[in-house]
Design a protein around this motif. Structure first.
Motif, PDB file in Angstrom:
ATOM      1  N   GLY A  40     -15.154 -36.933  -8.059  1.00 41.72           N
ATOM      2  CA  GLY A  40     -16.391 -36.491  -7.405  1.00 41.72           C
ATOM      3  C   GLY A  40     -17.183 -37.658  -6.846  1.00 41.72           C
ATOM      4  O   GLY A  40     -17.675 -37.622  -5.716  1.00 41.72           O
ATOM      5  N   THR A  43     -15.892 -39.091  -3.598  1.00 42.46           N
ATOM      6  CA  THR A  43     -16.199 -38.359  -2.358  1.00 42.46           C
ATOM      7  C   THR A  43     -17.468 -38.894  -1.694  1.00 42.46           C
ATOM      8  O   THR A  43     -17.718 -38.607  -0.522  1.00 42.46           O
ATOM      9  N   THR A  44     -18.255 -39.663  -2.436  1.00 49.59           N
ATOM     10  CA  THR A  44     -19.482 -40.230  -1.861  1.00 49.59           C
ATOM     11  C   THR A  44     -19.267 -41.647  -1.326  1.00 49.59           C
ATOM     12  O   THR A  44     -20.156 -42.203  -0.671  1.00 49.59           O
ATOM     13  N   SER A  49     -12.998 -35.609   0.246  1.00 52.00           N
ATOM     14  CA  SER A  49     -14.009 -34.558   0.245  1.00 52.00           C
ATOM     15  C   SER A  49     -13.999 -33.830  -1.093  1.00 52.00           C
ATOM     16  O   SER A  49     -12.991 -33.836  -1.819  1.00 52.00           O
ATOM     17  N   VAL A  50     -15.110 -33.182  -1.414  1.00 55.97           N
ATOM     18  CA  VAL A  50     -15.196 -32.402  -2.654  1.00 55.97           C
ATOM     19  C   VAL A  50     -14.152 -31.294  -2.641  1.00 55.97           C
ATOM     20  O   VAL A  50     -13.433 -31.073  -3.623  1.00 55.97           O
ATOM     21  N   THR A  51     -14.042 -30.609  -1.499  1.00 51.46           N
ATOM     22  CA  THR A  51     -13.065 -29.516  -1.385  1.00 51.46           C
ATOM     23  C   THR A  51     -11.645 -30.038  -1.603  1.00 51.46           C
ATOM     24  O   THR A  51     -10.849 -29.423  -2.323  1.00 51.46           O
ATOM     25  N   VAL A  54     -11.118 -30.998  -5.334  1.00 51.97           N
ATOM     26  CA  VAL A  54     -10.960 -29.791  -6.162  1.00 51.97           C
ATOM     27  C   VAL A  54      -9.581 -29.176  -5.934  1.00 51.97           C
ATOM     28  O   VAL A  54      -8.892 -28.771  -6.879  1.00 51.97           O
ATOM     29  N   THR A 153     -14.008 -27.501 -10.332  1.00 51.52           N
ATOM     30  CA  THR A 153     -15.136 -27.412  -9.396  1.00 51.52           C
ATOM     31  C   THR A 153     -16.412 -27.944 -10.031  1.00 51.52           C
ATOM     32  O   THR A 153     -17.169 -28.708  -9.411  1.00 51.52           O
ATOM     33  N   VAL A 156     -15.986 -31.976 -10.625  1.00 51.41           N
ATOM     34  CA  VAL A 156     -15.952 -32.745  -9.376  1.00 51.41           C
ATOM     35  C   VAL A 156     -17.328 -32.721  -8.708  1.00 51.41           C
ATOM     36  O   VAL A 156     -17.828 -33.766  -8.247  1.00 51.41           O
ATOM     37  N   ASN A 157     -17.961 -31.570  -8.659  1.00 52.80           N
ATOM     38  CA  ASN A 157     -19.295 -31.477  -8.057  1.00 52.80           C
ATOM     39  C   ASN A 157     -20.333 -32.259  -8.856  1.00 52.80           C
ATOM     40  O   ASN A 157     -21.232 -32.873  -8.268  1.00 52.80           O
ATOM     41  N   ALA A 160     -19.913 -35.804  -7.919  1.00 54.62           N
ATOM     42  CA  ALA A 160     -20.415 -36.040  -6.557  1.00 54.62           C
ATOM     43  C   ALA A 160     -21.945 -36.080  -6.533  1.00 54.62           C
ATOM     44  O   ALA A 160     -22.549 -36.915  -5.845  1.00 54.62           O
ATOM     45  N   TRP A 166     -21.796 -41.234 -12.330  1.00 56.11           N
ATOM     46  CA  TRP A 166     -20.795 -40.242 -12.727  1.00 56.11           C
ATOM     47  C   TRP A 166     -20.375 -40.376 -14.194  1.00 56.11           C
ATOM     48  O   TRP A 166     -20.016 -39.390 -14.834  1.00 56.11           O
TER      49      TRP A 166
END
Length: 200
Positions: A40, A43-44, A49-51, A54, A153, A156-157, A160, A166
């Motif tokens: 996650g 992705t920053t 990407s988050v999608t 996941v 989900t 990971v979110n 992010a 994290w």
């Protein structure tokens, strides 16, 4: 181990996430909490990407779960009966006990697979009894994917959203995992004591 996980993910991106999560499902001591929350965070700071994180982590989880399901199929009830016949007296186990456990999973195993995918440690190991009970493979895949998708989900979110912090999520999940391990050990001891008491 944490540094090794992070270096693999930094170097291989999505492929690293997939491979590490697949391994985590086969070898539960590898912490999915670190893998997913760091994914996650990545992705920053990268083009991940988050999608995507996941999606590949869910594919990896399902692949690893399928391997353990296959192991469970090899350890079917007939094989276990032979093991119990030979060694059961030392563990105070009988064929009847084995069939009771198998019947319980057949009645309640469907939702057990789904909910256990949301619990540390057992989320991986639940695939083995599912295979042993010969749960229909498409149903196993559906429930495993659904439970895994929720778990992945969320983590990971969370990674992010917290970005560079994290490790806060990973630390919290590590504590949560330890609590679950203690509760599982306590439950196992309690059930074992009751089982032995009935036998004496």
């Amino acid at each position: 181990m944490e540094n090794w996980i992070i270096s693999i993910m930094n170097e291989f991106g999505y492929i690293g996430i997939f491979l590490l999560i697949a391994l985590e499902n086969i070898f539960p001591p590898i912490p999915s909490e670190v893998i997913l929350t760091f994914a996650g965070f990545m992705t920053t700071t990268s083009n991940l990407s988050v999608t995507g994180a996941v999606a590949v982590s869910t594919l990896g989880s399902v692949a690893g779960a399928a391997v353990l399901y296959g192991v469970g199929r090899l350890l079917d009830v007939e094989r276990l009966e032979r093991i119990v016949d030979r060694w059961g007296r030392f563990l105070r186990l009988t064929r009847k006990d084995l069939h009771k456990a198998d019947a319980w999973f057949s009645r309640r195993g469907v939702w057990t697979v789904f909910f256990c995918r949301l619990v540390p440690l057992v989320r991986s190991l639940i695939s083995i009894p599912a295979g042993m009970a010969k749960m229909k493979f498409p149903l196993f895949l559906l429930l495993t994917t659904a439970g895994t998708l929720i778990w992945n989900t969320i983590l990971v979110n969370a990674g992010a959203m917290l970005g560079a912090s994290w490790e806060t999520v990973a630390g919290f999940m590590d504590t949560f995992s330890n609590v679950v391990y203690v509760l599982l050990a306590g439950a196992a001891l309690y059930l074992g004591a009751r089982f032995i008491k009935k036998r004496v």
